[in-house]
Design a protein around this motif. Structure first.
Motif, PDB file in Angstrom:
ATOM      1  N   ILE A  36       5.859  -1.211 104.746  1.00  0.00           N
ATOM      2  CA  ILE A  36       6.346   0.007 105.413  1.00  0.00           C
ATOM      3  C   ILE A  36       7.475   0.596 104.595  1.00  0.00           C
ATOM      4  N   ASN A  37       7.392   1.898 104.363  1.00  0.00           N
ATOM      5  CA  ASN A  37       8.447   2.596 103.628  1.00  0.00           C
ATOM      6  C   ASN A  37       8.886   3.802 104.456  1.00  0.00           C
ATOM      7  N   ASP A  38      10.170   3.799 104.845  1.00  0.00           N
ATOM      8  CA  ASP A  38      10.697   4.880 105.683  1.00  0.00           C
ATOM      9  C   ASP A  38      12.025   5.356 105.110  1.00  0.00           C
ATOM     10  N   ALA A  39      12.270   6.661 105.193  1.00  0.00           N
ATOM     11  CA  ALA A  39      13.473   7.242 104.593  1.00  0.00           C
ATOM     12  C   ALA A  39      14.744   6.865 105.348  1.00  0.00           C
ATOM     13  N   LYS A  40      14.632   6.538 106.613  1.00  0.00           N
ATOM     14  CA  LYS A  40      15.818   6.198 107.408  1.00  0.00           C
ATOM     15  C   LYS A  40      16.372   4.846 106.975  1.00  0.00           C
ATOM     16  N   PRO A  41      17.666   4.740 106.747  1.00  0.00           N
ATOM     17  CA  PRO A  41      18.253   3.473 106.289  1.00  0.00           C
ATOM     18  C   PRO A  41      17.951   2.314 107.241  1.00  0.00           C
TER      19      PRO A  41
END
Length: 450
Positions: A36-41
């Motif tokens: 999973i890759n998400d922009a939110k830290p």
């Protein structure tokens, strides 16, 4: 693919929100190796933390291109992430399939799908079809933009269900084999050009609702819309046209104020309680799709005699001291607001404005003839002020927020007037969603006191 064929696949889920989380969980349950890759830290990302606890790999805060080096079978992309995003663009360059979760949903489900798309009217038509299919031989389930994430519904659905799926151009662009049993294409109007780039690309994305259909499937389409009709000409599906202007063969039309389907009378227009001329198109489309999927005419008639609309789409809020308040927050483009305004003949107080996507509002002029007051807000208030001035609207008032707009609307109105929130713009300059914007409007109306 079947459910079993996802076992052992190496998948990157790009972007979370509801659809990404649902896709990640589903793929994990089916035996895929999920990253999973998400922009939110990570520290602020409770979704990512929970998914990591389930055994998935999580990378947050940025989109490193190195993620594409892990021999991926495909990527499931959140619909809101644009294709010019560097990691998406690079994946396409490398030939890695990039899909949205509706592709996954269609691949795994046992249920047949009715997919509804178009620039306007999707939610109303989806809801009508869902209601019309109730009490038929196969239980309907609603999914997509209007309800639960499609792949969640698809996993649980059986062959005894019909999935009624509202689909956007963002979702359709990420499909490869998606082929609903029935596709519904309502209309095409300039929208989301900041995402798609050109009207042609936007049309191509919408057309994907039917590109994989065969002669065992159906396309219900608007024969009054030239662009939609051009899409239908190259579709391989069985064509079911609908028209409010002319009689059409093997389709739906209005004659002598009665709706017909292939020569069979269905219902008189005077019995339909849903307001607005534009909703007749939605009704025709819904009848066509529902009859194909086995709905009973009596159920269709019952729905049309009782269904008054969906939340945030010409939703009647209340009557207060002779003023009638309507919430049309889902009108996120010009055409939607045009049709909302055309639904009324009374003097109208219009509340409009929102995110500036670069377009002007000159096409709205002709629909402002019975607008006595325009109350504007958001990034587009200056543009709307110019158009309303040129259209001859006498009173134009800029405000900062919804509460101020509603209070002023009441002050400026008289008994017999309509107060209409129909922004003609997306909400993201001030609100997270059009639902939040509509809720604020409703709350402000409810707080008024005579």
């Amino acid at each position: 693919m079947t459910k079993q064929q996802y076992n052992g696949k190496n998948v990157l889920v790009l972007g979370l929100a509801k659809s990404g989380e649902a896709a990640a969980k589903l793929l994990h349950r089916l035996g895929a190796s999920v990253t999973i890759n998400d922009a939110k830290p990570y520290g602020d990302n409770s979704q990512a933390q929970k998914l990591e606890a389930l055994g998935m790999t999580v990378i947050c805060g940025h989109h490193p291109l190195e993620l594409l080096d892990q021999d991926l079978d495909f990527i499931v992309k959140n619909p809101g992430i644009p294709y010019h995003n560097p990691i998406v663009n690079e994946a396409i360059t490398r030939g890695i399939p990039v899909v949205t979760e509706i592709e996954l949903a269609a691949a795994i489900t046992q249920a047949e799908i009715v997919a509804i798309t178009g620039s306007n009217g999707k939610t109303t038509t989806t809801t009508l079809i869902f209601e019309m299919l109730k009490n038929s031989k196969r239980e309907p389930l609603v999914a997509g933009n209007i309800g639960t994430v499609a792949c969640e519904v698809a996993e649980k659905a059986t062959e005894n269900n019909v999935i009624v799926l509202e689909v956007s151009s963002f979702q359709l662009l990420g499909t490869e084999k998606f082929a609903p049993k029935v596709s519904v294409f309502l209309n095409l109007f300039d929208a989301h050009l900041d995402y798609h780039g050109t009207r042609s690309d936007y049309q191509d994305a919408k057309a994907r609702v039917t590109v994989n259909q065969t002669d065992s499937e159906y396309l219900v389409y608007n024969a009054d819309d030239t662009d939609v009709s051009n899409v239908a000409k190259v579709s391989k599906a069985n064509l079911i046209p609908f028209s409010t202007r002319k009689k059409v063969d093997k389709g739906l039309y209005v004659e002598n104020n009665v709706i017909f389907f292939d020569g069979q009378p269905i219902i008189g227009l005077e019995k339909i309680v849903l307001p607005g001329k534009h909703n007749i198109e939605n009704v025709l489309a819904a009848i066509g799709a529902s009859l194909i999927m086995g709905a009973e005419i009596a159920q269709i008639q019952h729905v049309l005699q009782t269904f008054t609309g969906v939340e945030h789409r010409l939703q009647f809020v209340k009557e207060l001291d002779g003023r009638r308040f309507y919430n049309d927050s889902k009108a996120t483009n010009i055409l939607a607001s045009q049709k909302a305004l055309e639904a009324f003949n009374q003097p109208t107080i219009l509340l409009a404005g929102g995110l500036d996507r670069g377009n002007e509002f000159d096409e709205l002029k002709a629909s402002l003839s019975h607008v006595k007051v325009l109350i504007t807000f958001g990034e587009t208030k200056d543009k709307l002020t110019r158009v309303a001035t040129e259209a001859g609207v006498k009173t134009i008032i800029p405000v900062e927020n919804m509460e101020e707009a509603v209070s002023l609307a009441y002050e400026q109105s008289l008994p017999g007037d309509v107060v209409l929130l129909s922004p003609a713009c997306a909400s993201w300059d001030q609100y997270k969603t059009f639902e939040e914007r509509g809720k604020r409007f409703v709350e402000a109306v409810e707080s008024l006191s005579v």
